[in-house]
Design a protein around this motif. Structure first.
Motif, PDB file in Angstrom:
ATOM      1  N   SER A 117       0.108  -1.024  -0.314  1.00  0.00           N
ATOM      2  CA  SER A 117      -0.029  -0.354   0.336  1.00  0.00           C
ATOM      3  C   SER A 117       0.985   1.215  -0.116  1.00  0.00           C
ATOM      4  O   SER A 117       0.371   1.967   0.874  1.00  0.00           O
ATOM      5  N   PHE A 118       2.214   1.264  -0.132  1.00  0.00           N
ATOM      6  CA  PHE A 118       2.438   2.210  -0.706  1.00  0.00           C
ATOM      7  C   PHE A 118       2.239   3.574  -1.563  1.00  0.00           C
ATOM      8  O   PHE A 118       1.726   3.385  -2.805  1.00  0.00           O
ATOM      9  N   GLN A 119       1.940   4.686  -1.160  1.00  0.00           N
ATOM     10  CA  GLN A 119       1.290   5.261  -1.624  1.00  0.00           C
ATOM     11  C   GLN A 119       1.947   7.340  -1.145  1.00  0.00           C
ATOM     12  O   GLN A 119       2.672   7.721  -0.334  1.00  0.00           O
ATOM     13  N   ALA A 120       2.421   7.429  -1.969  1.00  0.00           N
ATOM     14  CA  ALA A 120       3.264   8.943  -2.046  1.00  0.00           C
ATOM     15  C   ALA A 120       1.704   9.870  -1.732  1.00  0.00           C
ATOM     16  O   ALA A 120       0.671   9.827  -2.294  1.00  0.00           O
ATOM     17  N   ARG A 121       1.973  10.370  -1.212  1.00  0.00           N
ATOM     18  CA  ARG A 121       1.254  11.303   0.068  1.00  0.00           C
ATOM     19  C   ARG A 121       2.310  12.978   1.119  1.00  0.00           C
ATOM     20  O   ARG A 121       2.675  12.058   1.551  1.00  0.00           O
ATOM     21  N   PRO A 122       1.405  13.723   0.563  1.00  0.00           N
ATOM     22  CA  PRO A 122       2.563  15.005   0.921  1.00  0.00           C
ATOM     23  C   PRO A 122       2.554  15.046   2.740  1.00  0.00           C
ATOM     24  O   PRO A 122       0.775  14.205   3.171  1.00  0.00           O
ATOM     25  N   LEU A 123       3.055  15.609   3.279  1.00  0.00           N
ATOM     26  CA  LEU A 123       3.407  16.039   4.757  1.00  0.00           C
ATOM     27  C   LEU A 123       2.932  17.174   5.199  1.00  0.00           C
ATOM     28  O   LEU A 123       3.882  17.759   4.574  1.00  0.00           O
ATOM     29  N   ILE A 124       1.603  17.501   5.476  1.00  0.00           N
ATOM     30  CA  ILE A 124       1.899  19.040   5.618  1.00  0.00           C
ATOM     31  C   ILE A 124       2.196  19.086   7.058  1.00  0.00           C
ATOM     32  O   ILE A 124       1.057  18.965   8.128  1.00  0.00           O
ATOM     33  N   GLU A 125       3.306  19.095   7.753  1.00  0.00           N
ATOM     34  CA  GLU A 125       3.595  20.262   9.146  1.00  0.00           C
ATOM     35  C   GLU A 125       2.996  21.868   9.756  1.00  0.00           C
ATOM     36  O   GLU A 125       3.729  22.666   8.400  1.00  0.00           O
ATOM     37  N   LEU A 126       2.445  21.797  10.507  1.00  0.00           N
ATOM     38  CA  LEU A 126       1.653  23.187  10.781  1.00  0.00           C
ATOM     39  C   LEU A 126       2.057  23.747  12.239  1.00  0.00           C
ATOM     40  O   LEU A 126       2.758  22.676  13.237  1.00  0.00           O
ATOM     41  N   PHE A 127       1.930  25.258  12.188  1.00  0.00           N
ATOM     42  CA  PHE A 127       3.081  25.804  13.361  1.00  0.00           C
ATOM     43  C   PHE A 127       1.984  27.237  13.590  1.00  0.00           C
ATOM     44  O   PHE A 127       1.565  28.271  12.989  1.00  0.00           O
ATOM     45  N   ALA A 128       3.164  27.611  14.597  1.00  0.00           N
ATOM     46  CA  ALA A 128       1.611  29.276  14.956  1.00  0.00           C
ATOM     47  C   ALA A 128       2.984  29.767  15.019  1.00  0.00           C
ATOM     48  O   ALA A 128       2.223  31.014  14.814  1.00  0.00           O
ATOM     49  N   GLU A 129       4.053  30.178  14.614  1.00  0.00           N
ATOM     50  CA  GLU A 129       4.598  31.396  13.801  1.00  0.00           C
ATOM     51  C   GLU A 129       5.162  30.581  13.428  1.00  0.00           C
ATOM     52  O   GLU A 129       5.496  29.200  12.349  1.00  0.00           O
ATOM     53  N   ASP A 130       5.784  31.493  12.293  1.00  0.00           N
ATOM     54  CA  ASP A 130       6.887  31.738  10.802  1.00  0.00           C
ATOM     55  C   ASP A 130       8.022  31.128  11.127  1.00  0.00           C
ATOM     56  O   ASP A 130       8.333  31.164  12.686  1.00  0.00           O
ATOM     57  N   GLY A 131       8.522  30.775  10.006  1.00  0.00           N
ATOM     58  CA  GLY A 131      10.087  29.740   9.820  1.00  0.00           C
ATOM     59  C   GLY A 131      10.454  29.551   8.756  1.00  0.00           C
ATOM     60  O   GLY A 131       9.664  29.607   7.613  1.00  0.00           O
ATOM     61  N   PRO A 132      11.798  29.295   9.155  1.00  0.00           N
ATOM     62  CA  PRO A 132      12.403  29.107   7.579  1.00  0.00           C
ATOM     63  C   PRO A 132      11.335  28.628   6.698  1.00  0.00           C
ATOM     64  O   PRO A 132      10.675  26.263   7.391  1.00  0.00           O
ATOM     65  N   GLU A 133      10.965  28.244   4.976  1.00  0.00           N
ATOM     66  CA  GLU A 133      10.491  27.438   4.345  1.00  0.00           C
ATOM     67  C   GLU A 133       9.057  26.942   4.808  1.00  0.00           C
ATOM     68  O   GLU A 133       8.662  26.299   4.593  1.00  0.00           O
ATOM     69  N   ARG A 134       8.319  27.983   5.213  1.00  0.00           N
ATOM     70  CA  ARG A 134       7.232  27.383   5.748  1.00  0.00           C
ATOM     71  C   ARG A 134       6.312  28.906   4.966  1.00  0.00           C
ATOM     72  O   ARG A 134       6.582  29.939   4.504  1.00  0.00           O
TER      73      ARG A 134
END
Length: 407
Positions: A117-134
Motif C-alpha cells: 500500500s505504498f502511496q505518495a502522499r504529502p505531509l503538511i506540518e502546521l505551526f503557530a509561528e513563521d519560520g524557514p521554508e514555511r
C-alpha cells in the motif's frame, strides 16, 4: 505477549530446487510440526519489520549462510509495534548525513516488497509561528479541502509541506519480507519464544494453547548460532541485559494510536502539528502522538481522565490532544475515540535508541557475534537502510547502495 495462532501460516516443506534456483526454507507454524534442532549460521530473534527485512537482505547478500527467523506470535505482522507503526516516510527530521539512506529506503518501500500500500502522499506540518521554508497554512491546505476543514488556520497559520512524503503498511512489509526470505531459503518458526543463553547459543520455547486458552511452553530446544541478531523491538535491550548481561543505554515508551473518525481519502495529506501526526487510514485518521520521554522501568500504562471521566488514553497523550483541540477542532468532538480503559486504545511499546525520544534506528554489537537491531521513532524512514547495513556487515560486503547515489 503475542497471541499464539497455530493456523496463522501454512506449513511449507523444502522441495527440490530447479537448476539455478534456491530451495525454499522450512516454515514451522505450530507445534504439530516436528522440529529437529540444528546449527545455523545466523539466527534472528523477532520477525517484525526490522528482523524480517534483515533476513530478506541477508539472504540476497549471502545466500550461502543458513538462517533461522524466530517469531513469538503468529504471522510476522500480527501484533506489536510493527503493526501499529505510522507507516509514514518523510524527510522531516532526518539528519543531512542520513538523507541518502532515507531516499534509498523510500525507493525500497516503493519497489522491493510488492503491494504494501505504498502511496505518495504529502505531509503538511502546521505551526503557530513563521519560520524557514514555511508558507501560509491556508495556501498549503487549499488543494485539500477535507484537510483544510480540520484546521483552524488562525491558530496554526503557517505550514511546511514535504511533497515527497509517502505512506505504506509496515505490517505488510514485515510479512512480505519474511515470505521472500523464506522463498530464498531462510527458515521461519512461528509461535516460538527464544532466549540467547550465551553468545552462539539459543534456547527456543515452542508455544501452544490449552483448551482453556492458556499459552504454555510445549517443548524446548537448544541450538547453536554463529551469529545472533536481537530484533525484538522494545524488548531487545531487556533481552540483552537479562539474557546476556549486557547493559545498554536504550529505553522504551508506550505509544497509543487512537482513531479519529473524520473522513479521509487517498488524496488526503498526512498532517502534523506539535508532534502529533494525523495519518489518513481506512477512511479516517490514525493519530500518532509525539513521544516525549522514556517510560521508567516498571511503568504500567493506565488511562487518564477527561473532565472526571475515565478514558483509555494515557495522561500524557490526553494532555497533548486537549492542548490541540482549539487548533484542530475535530479532536474536541465525539470523532475522537477515547475509550474507557487502556485496552480500548491500540498501543505498543516503542524502542527508543539511545534512550532518546528522537533516537534514530541503529544496530549495535553486544558481544562477539551478537547484534542488537532497533527501529524506534524513525524506523519508517531509515529502518530498511539500517537493516541492510547490518546484513551487509554480517555478509562481509563493504559497499552500501546509497553511498554513490546521485544527489
Amino acid at each position: 505477549m503475542n497471541t499464539v495462532s497455530p493456523s496463522s501460516a501454512p506449513a511449507s516443506a523444502p522441495g527440490q530446487a530447479a537448476p539455478g534456483q534456491t530451495t525454499s526454507g522450512q516454515v514451522w507454524a505450530h507445534v504439530g510440526q516436528p522440529f529437529a534442532p540444528r546449527s545455523y549460521d545466523v539466527v534472528v530473534l523477532g520477525a517484525g519489520r526490522m528482523g524480517s527485512a534483515f533476513a530478506f537482505y541477508l539472504r540476497g547478500l549471502a545466500p550461502h549462510l543458513s538462517l533461522l527467523l524466530l517469531e513469538e506470535g503468529g504471522l510476522p505482522n500480527e501484533d506489536g509495534a510493527t503493526l501499529l507503526a505510522p507507516g509514514v516516510w518523510t524527510a522531516r527530521g532526518v539528519p543531512e548525513n542520513r538523507k541518502a539512506e532515507a531516499d534509498w529506503t523510500r525507493e525500497q518501500l516503493e519497489t522491493a516488497f510488492g503491494d504494501i500500500s505504498f502511496q505518495a502522499r504529502p505531509l503538511i506540518e502546521l505551526f503557530a509561528e513563521d519560520g524557514p521554508e514555511r508558507t501560509p497554512a491556508a495556501e498549503a491546505l487549499a488543494p485539500h479541502p477535507d484537510a483544510l476543514a480540520m484546521v483552524d488556520v488562525t491558530a496554526l497559520p503557517f505550514a511546511h509541506t514535504d511533497a515527497g512524503a509517502a505512506t505504506y503498511r509496515p505490517g505488510a512489509l514485515a510479512l512480505a519480507a519474511a515470505q521472500m526470505a523464506v522463498k530464498s531459503g531462510a527458515d521461519l518458526m512461528l509461535n516460538a519464544r527464544a532466549h540467547a543463553v550465551s553468545a552462539g547459543e539459543v534456547v527456543i520455547e515452542r508455544l501452544s494453547v490449552t483448551n482453556t486458552h492458556q499459552i504454555v511452553v510445549h517443548e524446548t530446544h537448544r541450538l547453536r548460532a554463529g551469529t545472533l541478531v536481537l530484533a525484538l523491538g522494545a524488548d531487545g535491550p531487556h533481552a540483552a541485559e537479562h539474557d546476556l548481561g549486557v547493559h545498554t543505554t536504550h529505553a522504551r515508551a508506550y505509544r497509543q494510536t487512537p482513531r479519529l473518525n473524520v473522513p479521509s481519502t487517498d488524496d488526503t495529506p498526512t498532517l502534523r502539528a506539535a508532534g502529533l501526526t494525523l495519518r489518513p487510514q481506512n477512511g479516517g485518521f490514525t493519530l500518532i502522538p509525539a513521544v516525549h520521554h522514556r517510560d521508567p522501568h516498571g511503568y504500567v500504562p493506565t488511562g487518564g481522565h477527561l473532565t472526571g471521566v475515565p478514558t483509555g488514553l494515557r495522561r500524557e497523550t490526553l494532555e497533548d490532544l486537549v492542548a490541540l483541540m482549539d487548533a484542530l477542532p475535530p479532536l474536541g468532538t465525539e470523532a475522537l475515540g477515547l475509550g474507557r480503559s487502556i485496552s480500548d486504545i491500540p498501543g505498543a511499546w516503542l524502542a527508543l535508541p539511545g534512550g532518546r525520544a528522537d533516537g534514530l534506528p541503529l544496530h549495535q554489537t553486544l558481544t562477539d557475534g551478537v547484534h542488537l537491531l532497533l527501529g524506534g521513532p524513525h524506523a519508517d524512514t531509515l529502518g530498511l537502510a539500517v537493516t541492510y547495513d547490518l546484513a551487509a556487515a554480517v555478509a562481509g560486503v563493504e559497499e552500501r547502495p546509497w553511498e554513490n547515489a546521485p544527489v
